[in-house]
Design a protein around this motif. Sequence first.
Motif, PDB file in Angstrom:
ATOM      1  N   LEU A  21       0.827  -1.206   0.000  1.00  0.00           N
ATOM      2  CA  LEU A  21       0.000   0.000   0.000  1.00  0.00           C
ATOM      3  C   LEU A  21       0.862   1.258   0.000  1.00  0.00           C
ATOM      4  N   GLY A  22       1.936   1.243   0.776  1.00  0.00           N
ATOM      5  CA  GLY A  22       2.824   2.403   0.805  1.00  0.00           C
ATOM      6  C   GLY A  22       3.447   2.680  -0.548  1.00  0.00           C
ATOM      7  N   SER A  23       3.863   1.627  -1.253  1.00  0.00           N
ATOM      8  CA  SER A  23       4.447   1.807  -2.582  1.00  0.00           C
ATOM      9  C   SER A  23       3.413   2.320  -3.567  1.00  0.00           C
ATOM     10  N   LEU A  24       2.182   1.829  -3.452  1.00  0.00           N
ATOM     11  CA  LEU A  24       1.107   2.304  -4.322  1.00  0.00           C
ATOM     12  C   LEU A  24       0.900   3.814  -4.160  1.00  0.00           C
ATOM     13  N   ILE A  25       0.810   4.254  -2.911  1.00  0.00           N
ATOM     14  CA  ILE A  25       0.585   5.677  -2.642  1.00  0.00           C
ATOM     15  C   ILE A  25       1.785   6.511  -3.081  1.00  0.00           C
TER      16      ILE A  25
END
Length: 278
Positions: A21-25
Motif C-alpha cells: 500500500l505504501g508503494s502504491l501511494i
Amino acid sequence: MTLKEELKSRRFWRAVLAETLGSLIFVMAALGSSLPSPGQGCSVPLVQPALAVGFTVVGLGHCFGEISGAQMNPAVTLAFLATRKLDILRTACYILGQCLGATLGAGILYLTLPLKSAAECYVNKVNSEGNAGQALGMEVLVTFQLVFTIFSVEDHRRREVGEPGNLAIGLSVSAGVLTAGRFSGGSMNPARSLGPAIITGIWEHHWVYWIGPILGAVLAGLSHEFFFAASASRQKLIACLTCKDIEIMETASASRSSLSTVTQSAMRAKHTNKNDHN
C-alpha cells in the motif's frame, strides 16, 4: 521464528501489505506530480515532484514506520538484507509487495488520464544530452545519500536520540530528485521505475534504474553500518562476513565492554531460557 511460523504470522502479512500500500501511494504521488499541463510536453519543474515525494515519504513514514519500516523501495530493502537487518523471506516478500504496489499505483493513475499519451511522462528516462553511464552514476550517488540518511536515522532511533527522522528522510528524497532529475529523473527506487514501465511498455535504459539504486543503497548500508555507525567495529564486520550474531557485536561496541563478557552473558541468558522452557 521458523519459516512456517513466519508465514502464518499476522504481523508478517501486515508488514507486507503495508509495503504494498505504501508503494502504491508513493508511486501515485510521484507520477501525479510529474504530469505536465496540456501543451507543456514532459517538461515539469523539478521542484514539483521533489516536494510531492518528500512530503509523501514523511507521511508514509508516520503511517507504516512501526509496521514494516516504510521502506517502499527494493534498493532500501536489499541494503537491509546486505547488513543482515532483514532475512531473505521478508526481503523477497517486501520486494514483491513493493513492485506490485508500484504497478497498481501506475495503473490506477493511468486509468484517470484524459490523454493516454501523457503516460510517457511517467517513465524515468536518460537525458537525451547525456548517456546511460552518466545516469547510472547519478542514480548511485543520490541513492547512496538517501540510504545513508535512512541508516543514520535508524541508528539515532536505536540509541533513543530525539530527532525528526521522517522529515530527514523526506528531505533526502527531495534532494535526490532535485539533484538527479535532469540527468536520470531521480528515481532512486527500482519499483517506482518498474511500475510505469510495465504500464506503458517503455523499457529504454530500464537497467539503469535497478543497478544504480541497488548499488548505491548497498554501498551506503555497508559503509554506515561497518564504518560510521556508533556500533561499528572490526568484530562486527567479521561477524557479518562469517554469518555470526551481529547483535552481540553491536552490544559489545555500544557498551565498550569486552566481547568475551558480552558473549558469555548472551550464552548464559540463552541457557537459562532453555532450562526454563524444559
